[in-house]
Design a protein around this motif. Structure first.
Motif, PDB file in Angstrom:
ATOM      1  N   UNK A 202       0.794  -1.218   0.000  1.00  0.00           N
ATOM      2  CA  UNK A 202       0.000   0.000   0.000  1.00  0.00           C
ATOM      3  C   UNK A 202       0.827   1.268   0.000  1.00  0.00           C
ATOM      4  N   UNK A 203       2.106   1.170   0.304  1.00  0.00           N
ATOM      5  CA  UNK A 203       2.936   2.380   0.294  1.00  0.00           C
ATOM      6  C   UNK A 203       2.967   2.991  -1.108  1.00  0.00           C
ATOM      7  N   UNK A 204       2.826   2.155  -2.140  1.00  0.00           N
ATOM      8  CA  UNK A 204       2.814   2.676  -3.510  1.00  0.00           C
ATOM      9  C   UNK A 204       1.465   3.297  -3.874  1.00  0.00           C
ATOM     10  N   UNK A 205       0.491   3.165  -2.976  1.00  0.00           N
ATOM     11  CA  UNK A 205      -0.799   3.817  -3.172  1.00  0.00           C
ATOM     12  C   UNK A 205      -0.799   5.229  -2.590  1.00  0.00           C
ATOM     13  N   UNK A 206       0.271   5.593  -1.894  1.00  0.00           N
ATOM     14  CA  UNK A 206       0.347   6.939  -1.354  1.00  0.00           C
ATOM     15  C   UNK A 206       0.531   7.932  -2.508  1.00  0.00           C
ATOM     16  N   UNK A 207      -0.327   8.942  -2.589  1.00  0.00           N
ATOM     17  CA  UNK A 207      -0.246   9.862  -3.727  1.00  0.00           C
ATOM     18  C   UNK A 207       1.076  10.612  -3.779  1.00  0.00           C
ATOM     19  N   UNK A 208       1.636  10.645  -4.967  1.00  0.00           N
ATOM     20  CA  UNK A 208       2.845  11.411  -5.283  1.00  0.00           C
ATOM     21  C   UNK A 208       4.091  10.926  -4.537  1.00  0.00           C
ATOM     22  N   UNK A 209       4.071   9.689  -4.052  1.00  0.00           N
ATOM     23  CA  UNK A 209       5.236   9.217  -3.293  1.00  0.00           C
ATOM     24  C   UNK A 209       6.392   8.827  -4.217  1.00  0.00           C
ATOM     25  N   UNK A 210       6.075   8.366  -5.433  1.00  0.00           N
ATOM     26  CA  UNK A 210       7.110   8.035  -6.418  1.00  0.00           C
ATOM     27  C   UNK A 210       7.208   9.169  -7.421  1.00  0.00           C
ATOM     28  N   UNK A 211       8.416   9.728  -7.558  1.00  0.00           N
ATOM     29  CA  UNK A 211       8.604  10.886  -8.421  1.00  0.00           C
ATOM     30  C   UNK A 211       8.713  10.507  -9.890  1.00  0.00           C
ATOM     31  N   UNK A 212       9.504   9.479 -10.159  1.00  0.00           N
ATOM     32  CA  UNK A 212       9.769   9.085 -11.543  1.00  0.00           C
ATOM     33  C   UNK A 212      10.340   7.676 -11.543  1.00  0.00           C
TER      34      UNK A 212
ATOM     35  N   UNK B 107      14.482   8.084  -0.685  1.00  0.00           N
ATOM     36  CA  UNK B 107      15.139   7.637  -1.924  1.00  0.00           C
ATOM     37  C   UNK B 107      14.733   8.479  -3.127  1.00  0.00           C
ATOM     38  N   UNK B 108      13.909   9.508  -2.876  1.00  0.00           N
ATOM     39  CA  UNK B 108      13.462  10.360  -3.975  1.00  0.00           C
ATOM     40  C   UNK B 108      14.611  11.063  -4.646  1.00  0.00           C
ATOM     41  N   UNK B 109      15.468  11.661  -3.847  1.00  0.00           N
ATOM     42  CA  UNK B 109      16.686  12.295  -4.351  1.00  0.00           C
ATOM     43  C   UNK B 109      16.422  13.235  -5.508  1.00  0.00           C
ATOM     44  N   UNK B 110      17.436  13.433  -6.300  1.00  0.00           N
ATOM     45  CA  UNK B 110      17.307  14.224  -7.529  1.00  0.00           C
ATOM     46  C   UNK B 110      17.566  13.290  -8.681  1.00  0.00           C
ATOM     47  N   UNK B 111      16.626  13.225  -9.611  1.00  0.00           N
ATOM     48  CA  UNK B 111      16.735  12.278 -10.721  1.00  0.00           C
ATOM     49  C   UNK B 111      17.253  12.966 -11.963  1.00  0.00           C
TER      50      UNK B 111
END
Length: 325
Positions: A99-109, A321-325
């Motif tokens: 469910x962590x991947x269901x959190x809105x906007x949690x994955x940037x790219x 882990x979002x960091x700068x891509x």
């Protein structure tokens, strides 16, 4: 008599050969329609596997929910009726950790997702194992956007009262309830008719699913929200997969890795091509106010942290882990 014996032996050998071939048929089911990212992913995996496995085994693909919806295929994996499936959002109903991947906007790219995969995949593999599955590899369902027949969606308040189809995942439902919509979980195969008949007003999916399912034919507005990035999982029964020869397991995992590379590249191109296709169908397109959606999403994060054991730590790890891509 000799001829009869030889003929009987030949027939027996043929039947045995057919049985052996059937035993080595690996059925791969998914819900994607022709032209979807899911179809491209499954076909790439099958082509890679079949080239590498030769006569040892054959992966056969079945799209458009031919083998059932996502929930049904999860059950069929355990029963040995399906060997591979390509679930996405539904995995949050298998184990809360997904469910962590269901959190809105949690994955940037996609680069962010790669880092999450590299650092945290053991967590999700263990979650799958605990429920009798194994993750052979990752793919994706992409970044999701909202279509509907009522109005453009610029801010969460525009969703007030919109009957919106969602996948069968509790956190997607909670998210859209928070935004003010009326979320309605429904199998993907039922969505077109429900939109066409007005049972629901809209839905949310990546462009690849929108275009391949021809939702642009029965929807007036597309709002670019990018509210959730959904990984997809090349999933197998742990019992079945562990029972395959080790060399075959290694081959299938290698093909899954190659397929992930293909899927990410193909998905990025589809995001450009299919948006133009949807616009060309006469759908009105707008860019939503993502900052407003992010602000409205805070209670969803708080609820996940409070309700899921270790949920807060999972959120923090992914965000870090979002960091700068």
């Amino acid at each position: 008599m000799t001829i009869r014996i030889l003929a009987t032996a030949a027939v027996s050998a043929l039947i045995a050969g057919q049985a052996m071939a059937a035993d080595m048929t690996l059925r791969f089911g998914h819900v994607g329609n022709p032209g979807s990212l899911f179809e491209a992913t499954a076909e790439h995996f099958a082509e890679c596997a079949n080239a590498a496995l030769g006569e040892t085994a054959e992966v056969q693909t079945f799209g458009s929910s031919q083998l059932g919806n996502d929930q049904e295929m999860l059950q069929k994996l355990k029963l040995g009726q399906v060997q591979f499936a390509l679930p996405s959002s539904v995995m949050s109903s298998v184990d809360d950790r997904f469910g962590v991947f269901e959190m809105p906007y949690i994955i940037k790219d996609r680069d962010h997702m790669r880092r999450v995969q590299a650092e945290m995949m053991d967590t999700f593999e263990q979650a799958a194992n605990d429920k009798g599955y194994t993750i052979v590899g990752l793919a994706e369902n992409g970044f999701r956007h909202i279509t509907n027949n009522l109005r453009p969606i610029n801010v969460p308040a525009d969703l007030d009262g919109v009957k919106l189809r969602t996948p069968n995942g509790s956190w997607r439902v909670k998210m859209f309830q928070q935004y003010g919509a009326n979320p309605t979980p429904m199998s993907f195969s039922d969505v077109f008719t429900a939109l066409q008949t007005g049972v629901i007003d809209g839905q949310e999916n990546p462009y690849a699913q929108i275009a391949s399912a021809k939702f642009q034919e029965v929807q007036d507005y597309l709002s670019i929200t990018g509210h959730v990035y959904t990984p997809a999982y090349i999933l197998a029964s742990k019992k079945h997969f562990d029972g395959l020869p080790e060399e075959m397991q290694a081959t299938l995992k290698d093909c899954a890795s190659q397929t992930q590379d293909f899927t990410y590249e193909h998905a990025a191109q589809l995001e450009v091509d299919l948006l133009e296709e949807i616009k060309a169908a006469g759908v009105e397109v707008n860019e939503a106010d993502k900052d407003a959606f992010i602000e409205a999403s805070r209670p969803v994060y708080d609820a996940f942290a409070a309700e899921v054991e270790g949920g807060g730590e999972l959120i923090d790890q992914v965000l870090a882990l979002g960091g700068s891509s």
